[in-house]
Design a protein around this motif. Sequence first.
Motif, short mmCIF file in Angstrom:
data_model
loop_
_atom_site.label_atom_id
_atom_site.label_comp_id
_atom_site.label_asym_id
_atom_site.label_seq_id
_atom_site.Cartn_x
_atom_site.Cartn_y
_atom_site.Cartn_z
N VAL A 300 0.93 -1.36 0.00
CA VAL A 300 -0.16 0.13 -0.16
C VAL A 300 0.73 1.09 0.08
CG1 VAL A 300 -1.83 1.47 1.08
CG2 VAL A 300 -2.00 -1.14 1.11
N ARG A 301 1.99 1.17 0.86
CA ARG A 301 2.63 2.31 1.04
C ARG A 301 3.50 2.41 -0.09
NH1 ARG A 301 2.11 4.77 5.34
NH2 ARG A 301 3.86 6.17 5.04
N LYS A 302 3.76 1.69 -0.88
CA LYS A 302 4.75 1.72 -2.28
C LYS A 302 3.87 2.39 -3.23
CE LYS A 302 6.95 -1.33 -5.66
NZ LYS A 302 7.39 -2.70 -5.79
N ASN A 303 2.63 2.24 -3.39
CA ASN A 303 1.75 2.77 -4.25
C ASN A 303 1.01 3.91 -3.86
OD1 ASN A 303 2.12 0.86 -6.54
ND2 ASN A 303 1.82 -0.82 -4.76
N ILE A 304 1.48 4.71 -2.96
CA ILE A 304 0.90 6.10 -2.40
C ILE A 304 0.79 7.01 -3.44
CG2 ILE A 304 1.19 8.08 -0.92
CD1 ILE A 304 1.89 6.28 1.26
N ILE A 305 1.74 6.90 -4.45
CA ILE A 305 1.67 7.87 -5.59
C ILE A 305 0.36 7.90 -6.31
CG2 ILE A 305 2.87 6.62 -7.11
CD1 ILE A 305 4.10 9.06 -8.33
N TYR A 306 -0.22 6.54 -6.48
CA TYR A 306 -1.51 6.31 -7.38
C TYR A 306 -2.74 6.79 -6.74
CZ TYR A 306 1.76 3.78 -10.33
OH TYR A 306 2.83 3.48 -11.05
N PHE A 307 -2.81 7.26 -5.37
CA PHE A 307 -3.74 7.96 -4.69
C PHE A 307 -4.14 9.32 -5.30
CE2 PHE A 307 -3.02 4.44 -1.87
CZ PHE A 307 -4.49 3.92 -1.62
N LYS A 308 -3.05 9.99 -5.64
CA LYS A 308 -3.00 11.29 -6.24
C LYS A 308 -3.80 11.49 -7.27
CE LYS A 308 1.46 12.28 -3.78
NZ LYS A 308 2.77 12.89 -4.15
N ALA A 309 -3.80 10.58 -8.29
CA ALA A 309 -4.50 10.69 -9.60
C ALA A 309 -6.07 10.46 -9.47
CB ALA A 309 -4.20 9.83 -10.65
N LYS A 314 -10.18 10.01 -2.99
CA LYS A 314 -9.23 8.88 -2.96
C LYS A 314 -7.75 9.90 -2.64
CE LYS A 314 -6.81 5.75 -5.83
NZ LYS A 314 -6.79 5.27 -7.30
N ARG A 315 -7.83 11.10 -2.88
CA ARG A 315 -6.61 11.73 -2.69
C ARG A 315 -6.29 12.06 -0.98
NH1 ARG A 315 -8.38 14.56 -7.40
NH2 ARG A 315 -9.07 16.46 -6.13
N VAL A 316 -7.61 12.52 -0.44
CA VAL A 316 -7.47 12.75 0.90
C VAL A 316 -6.99 11.41 1.61
CG1 VAL A 316 -8.97 12.80 2.93
CG2 VAL A 316 -9.29 14.30 1.01
N ILE A 317 -7.69 10.24 1.24
CA ILE A 317 -7.35 9.01 1.99
C ILE A 317 -5.76 8.61 1.73
CG2 ILE A 317 -7.69 6.67 2.09
CD1 ILE A 317 -10.63 6.94 1.32
N GLY A 318 -5.44 8.88 0.62
CA GLY A 318 -4.02 8.50 0.24
C GLY A 318 -3.08 9.54 1.22
N LEU A 319 -3.31 10.78 1.13
CA LEU A 319 -2.68 11.66 2.42
C LEU A 319 -2.70 11.03 3.36
CD1 LEU A 319 -1.10 14.21 2.64
CD2 LEU A 319 -3.31 15.52 3.15
N LEU A 320 -3.94 10.78 4.22
CA LEU A 320 -3.85 10.00 5.36
C LEU A 320 -3.18 8.87 5.68
CD1 LEU A 320 -7.71 10.66 6.12
CD2 LEU A 320 -5.80 11.93 7.22
N ILE A 321 -3.12 8.21 4.54
CA ILE A 321 -2.28 6.93 4.56
C ILE A 321 -0.95 6.97 4.58
CG2 ILE A 321 -1.69 4.95 3.08
CD1 ILE A 321 -4.30 4.80 2.14
N LYS A 322 -0.44 7.97 3.76
CA LYS A 322 0.96 8.59 3.99
C LYS A 322 1.40 9.08 5.23
CE LYS A 322 4.02 11.49 1.49
NZ LYS A 322 4.43 12.82 0.49
N GLN A 323 0.36 9.53 5.92
CA GLN A 323 0.97 9.87 7.33
C GLN A 323 0.53 9.05 8.33
OE1 GLN A 323 -1.83 13.66 7.52
NE2 GLN A 323 -0.15 14.75 6.35
N LYS A 324 -0.03 7.78 7.89
CA LYS A 324 -0.27 6.64 8.76
C LYS A 324 -1.20 7.08 9.87
CE LYS A 324 3.80 4.07 8.37
NZ LYS A 324 5.02 3.29 8.93
N SER A 325 -2.25 8.03 9.46
CA SER A 325 -3.23 8.72 10.22
C SER A 325 -4.50 7.62 10.52
CB SER A 325 -3.59 10.15 9.73
OG SER A 325 -4.67 10.59 10.67
#
Length: 356
Positions: A300-309, A314-325
Amino acid sequence: MKILIKNKIVSIIVPVYNTEDYLDTCIKSILSQTYQDIELILINDGSTDNSGKICDKYAKQDKRIKVIHQNNSGPSVARNRGIDVSAGEYIQFVDADDHIDYKMTETLVEALSKNSQLVICGYRTINLYKENIFAGEHRYHIEGRYQQNEFMLMFGKLLGEQFINPLWNKMYIRDIVENLNLRFINNLNMGEDLLFNLEYIKACDNFIILKDLLYNYIESSNSLTRNFKKGLFQNQQMLFKEIRKFLCEKNYMEENRDFIESSYTDSIVGCLQNIFHEDSSLFPRVIKEYIYKIVCDDCVRKNIIYFKAGNIQKRVIGLLIKQKSVDGIYLFFKVKTFLRDQTNPLFKVLKKINCK
């Protein structure tokens, strides 16, 4: 010139489980096909409603119908039983709560007759959830006959647009299924269709894609896609691992990577949504443990960049995952669920924004 291969029997396999409200429509749509050289195999998988009686009623009326009654064992076992008793040159799968266009079988047989091993068609989605009827049309943007290398270049996009996974928008050659000894995994009830298709595709040299909307997929409140799915994250991890393995073996992973990983991150959003499903009985502590497991997963973390598109959600969730929030994700979905349950107009606005 119209091509019609006669005397080629098509085995149409239908697993049946508690679908009495839809089964008549399903069976009638199959029996009224313009292509009449069929055998209809109805596998009554331990239904507790009148589905079994409906199957027997039609079998008495039409000699092309075989009915098998078995203890409830799941759709994979039912489909495998159907393959085992089938006698047709071609195999087609239909779900018991769906129905098909009156020319579907004829159209698919004609396509397979053009030196192809797999045909894929378009379909409609009819949403009966909470009596809110909506029909969506699913056509791939191009159609025609494609050799394996051309098809593999399109694989990721076809997967992302939900044309690879289903069984019911395809027709198969029975000899290929038997030569591969290809069957569904008995104890797997999510993604078994995708794994079957991956193995079948490996044996194909030519494919035909049709834009024709030939299948009608009914999504009701009882549909699997509407239910809470225990173990969904583990299931999706396994399926995408198999997809990546398949593409690596075919040497087409790089060409499809962006589509595959975008679909993968879509599935991660779906896994998080599933945790908050209205039918889930998970306690808050357990929910947060599930979220923590997802946000810390290496893939999941390896593919965080794909949440941005993706869309806003999806972008919000990707940011929260990146922060491990974990708390941030928990709060996000709790607020979203609250707005949905209150049928707040703001939720409808947010939903429209997320779709952009």
